[in-house]
Design a protein around this motif. Structure first.
Motif, PDB file in Angstrom:
ATOM      1  N   ILE A   1       0.841  -1.202   0.000  1.00  0.00           N
ATOM      2  CA  ILE A   1       0.000   0.000   0.000  1.00  0.00           C
ATOM      3  C   ILE A   1       0.870   1.245   0.000  1.00  0.00           C
ATOM      4  CG2 ILE A   1      -1.733   1.322   1.273  1.00  0.00           C
ATOM      5  CD1 ILE A   1      -2.743  -1.333   2.428  1.00  0.00           C
ATOM      6  N   LEU A   2       1.895   1.245   0.844  1.00  0.00           N
ATOM      7  CA  LEU A   2       2.748   2.436   0.967  1.00  0.00           C
ATOM      8  C   LEU A   2       3.554   2.691  -0.302  1.00  0.00           C
ATOM      9  CD1 LEU A   2       4.033   2.117   4.644  1.00  0.00           C
ATOM     10  CD2 LEU A   2       2.168   3.521   3.752  1.00  0.00           C
TER      11      LEU A   2
ATOM     12  N   HIS B   1       2.425   3.044  -3.038  1.00  0.00           N
ATOM     13  CA  HIS B   1       1.636   3.978  -3.851  1.00  0.00           C
ATOM     14  C   HIS B   1       1.874   5.430  -3.452  1.00  0.00           C
ATOM     15  CE1 HIS B   1      -0.967   1.047  -5.995  1.00  0.00           C
ATOM     16  NE2 HIS B   1      -0.777   0.301  -4.914  1.00  0.00           N
ATOM     17  N   TYR B   2       2.662   5.654  -2.405  1.00  0.00           N
ATOM     18  CA  TYR B   2       2.889   7.002  -1.897  1.00  0.00           C
ATOM     19  C   TYR B   2       4.355   7.396  -2.046  1.00  0.00           C
ATOM     20  CZ  TYR B   2      -1.759   6.558   0.141  1.00  0.00           C
ATOM     21  OH  TYR B   2      -3.104   6.385   0.313  1.00  0.00           O
TER      22      TYR B   2
ATOM     23  N   TRP C   1       6.774   8.722   2.936  1.00  0.00           N
ATOM     24  CA  TRP C   1       5.721   8.082   3.722  1.00  0.00           C
ATOM     25  C   TRP C   1       5.960   6.590   3.903  1.00  0.00           C
ATOM     26  CZ3 TRP C   1       2.956  11.350   6.279  1.00  0.00           C
ATOM     27  CH2 TRP C   1       2.705  12.614   5.756  1.00  0.00           C
ATOM     28  N   ARG C   2       7.082   6.091   3.431  1.00  0.00           N
ATOM     29  CA  ARG C   2       7.381   4.670   3.565  1.00  0.00           C
ATOM     30  C   ARG C   2       8.334   4.469   4.740  1.00  0.00           C
ATOM     31  NH1 ARG C   2       8.786   4.054  -2.828  1.00  0.00           N
ATOM     32  NH2 ARG C   2       6.905   5.134  -3.556  1.00  0.00           N
TER      33      ARG C   2
ATOM     34  N   SER D   1      -1.753  10.042  -3.121  1.00  0.00           N
ATOM     35  CA  SER D   1      -0.829   9.008  -3.583  1.00  0.00           C
ATOM     36  C   SER D   1      -0.009   9.553  -4.755  1.00  0.00           C
ATOM     37  CB  SER D   1      -1.602   7.770  -4.012  1.00  0.00           C
ATOM     38  OG  SER D   1      -2.369   8.058  -5.176  1.00  0.00           O
ATOM     39  N   LEU D   2       0.816   8.706  -5.355  1.00  0.00           N
ATOM     40  CA  LEU D   2       1.640   9.138  -6.482  1.00  0.00           C
ATOM     41  C   LEU D   2       0.788   9.541  -7.678  1.00  0.00           C
ATOM     42  CD1 LEU D   2       4.470   6.448  -6.281  1.00  0.00           C
ATOM     43  CD2 LEU D   2       4.643   8.872  -5.676  1.00  0.00           C
ATOM     44  N   THR D   3      -0.438   9.033  -7.748  1.00  0.00           N
ATOM     45  CA  THR D   3      -1.338   9.408  -8.848  1.00  0.00           C
ATOM     46  C   THR D   3      -2.144  10.661  -8.542  1.00  0.00           C
ATOM     47  OG1 THR D   3      -3.178   8.071  -8.015  1.00  0.00           O
ATOM     48  CG2 THR D   3      -1.568   6.969  -9.454  1.00  0.00           C
TER      49      THR D   3
ATOM     50  N   THR E   1      -6.474  10.171  -3.302  1.00  0.00           N
ATOM     51  CA  THR E   1      -6.313   9.952  -1.857  1.00  0.00           C
ATOM     52  C   THR E   1      -6.806   8.576  -1.425  1.00  0.00           C
ATOM     53  OG1 THR E   1      -8.454  11.012  -1.417  1.00  0.00           O
ATOM     54  CG2 THR E   1      -6.466  12.410  -1.312  1.00  0.00           C
TER      55      THR E   1
ATOM     56  N   VAL F   1      -6.469   4.292  -2.262  1.00  0.00           N
ATOM     57  CA  VAL F   1      -5.700   3.237  -2.918  1.00  0.00           C
ATOM     58  C   VAL F   1      -6.452   1.925  -2.743  1.00  0.00           C
ATOM     59  CG1 VAL F   1      -3.555   1.895  -2.840  1.00  0.00           C
ATOM     60  CG2 VAL F   1      -3.479   4.387  -2.571  1.00  0.00           C
TER      61      VAL F   1
ATOM     62  N   CYS G   1      -6.347   4.325   2.761  1.00  0.00           N
ATOM     63  CA  CYS G   1      -5.889   5.696   2.578  1.00  0.00           C
ATOM     64  C   CYS G   1      -4.906   6.038   3.689  1.00  0.00           C
ATOM     65  CB  CYS G   1      -7.054   6.689   2.551  1.00  0.00           C
ATOM     66  SG  CYS G   1      -8.099   6.634   4.002  1.00  0.00           S
TER      67      CYS G   1
END
Length: 337
Positions: free
Chosen positions: A5-6, A8-9, A13-14, A77-79, A82, A84, A95
């Motif tokens: 999940i992380l 995607h950010y 945030w990881r 997120s990277l896209t 907010t 995923v 989220c």
């Protein structure tokens, strides 16, 4: 799964993932990133993207308000989205929120009742000014029959009068809940004519933070998942039952402080004040149907509903015990007339 999940950010945030307090409806984890902390939420009981998007739209609007306390802020997120979707095939969503400083109030001796009232009143005023293009995903409390279409009055009544085996020893509390359900059903007419606006709908002591060094001061209001359009008076009606504990004197003291704080920000009409005791009972009945639904669809085993039944019955008894006193303090501190 959580690490995926992380991914995607953004990399900040990881980091390390630790367990957080989770409610009945979601799983929460804390994320220790290289430049700060985040709160990861996984929605467990629904796969409805529209519900999450509405919640995030409300939070985006509140972020522009000068509330004097914090509300959750979703992290893009990277896209840029907010939300995923999990990659495990479950259809669930997650989220990430920015971490908010504060602590949960300690059990016993709740000291932030006045500040809670101020914050709830300020939030109510801010929500009344929000206009969104999208419609709320949740129905108002007073449309309880439509919110739980699988549970007709006949089915609920039969469950409470002649409960199935896992609940047979709880027949006494269930009869009391069934009676309250019948009373509420007869008192719903006309509630839709009361002033309406967006409401949080689930404010309680577990959905707020206080200062670590100032436990009497609310620093954040959390968990806007059930925010919807409803009668304005529903907000204090949801909060007050949770303040009226087994200790009548302490509970009434907290209720008085809360009403003083709320009334310093928002005042209610006489019709709204008269409706609050009914709305308080409606909230309890709604909680019962919520957990009945979770049991019926297999989300929970019988032990969860078994835990809720005596607690709901006890709260309904307290509402009846304190009704006259509560009506008096509502009139004194919240009336606009």
């Amino acid at each position: 799964m959580l690490t995926s999940i992380l991914n995607h950010y953004a990399s900040i945030w990881r980091g390390d993932i630790t367990q957080g307090e989770s409610g009945w409806n979601n799983t929460t984890r804390f994320v220790e990133g290289p430049e700060g902390r985040g709160v990861l939420r996984i929605y467990q009981t629904h796969r409805d993207l529209d519900k999450i998007r509405f919640e995030h739209a409300v939070l985006a609007s509140l972020a522009q308000s000068n509330l004097g306390f914090s509300t959750p802020v979703p992290v893009p997120s990277l896209t840029g989205d907010t939300v995923v979707q999990l990659e495990d095939g479950s259809g669930r969503y997650a989220c990430l929120f920015k971490y908010i400083d504060g602590i949960r109030p300690k059990a016993g001796g709740f000291r932030a009742a006045y500040s809670f009232g101020e914050a709830a009143g300020s939030l109510s005023y801010a929500l009344s000014r929000i206009v969104l293009e999208t419609s709320p995903a949740y129905r108002p409390y007073y449309e309880i029959a439509h919110s739980y279409p699988a549970f007709s009055p006949e089915r609920v009544g039969q469950f409470c009068i002649a409960p199935p085996e896992p609940f047979r020893d709880l027949e006494g509390p269930l009869r009391g809940i069934g009676e309250a359900y019948g009373e509420v059903s007869r008192e719903l007419e006309g509630l839709e004519r009361l002033p309406q606006q967006l409401v949080h709908g689930d404010l309680n002591v577990s959905n707020l933070l206080v200062g670590a060094d100032k436990p009497e001061q609310v620093t954040a209001l959390l968990d806007f998942e059930f925010c919807t359009r409803d009668v304005r008076a529903m907000e204090p009606a949801v909060i007050l039952p949770g303040l009226l504990g087994d200790d009548k004197d302490a509970g009434m003291e907290a209720a008085v402080h809360f009403c003083r704080g709320f009334g310093s920000r928002v005042r209610l009409t006489r019709e709204e004040i008269r409706a609050v005791p009914v709305l308080m009972k409606l909230r309890n009945v709604d909680v019962f149907l919520h957990f009945m639904t979770r049991y019926d669809d297999g989300t929970d085993g019988p032990e969860v509903l078994r835990e809720q039944i005596p607690a709901i019955r006890a709260e309904l008894a307290r509402l009846e015990r304190d009704r006259t006193t509560v009506e008096a303090l509502l009139e004194r501190y919240l009336s606009s007339e």
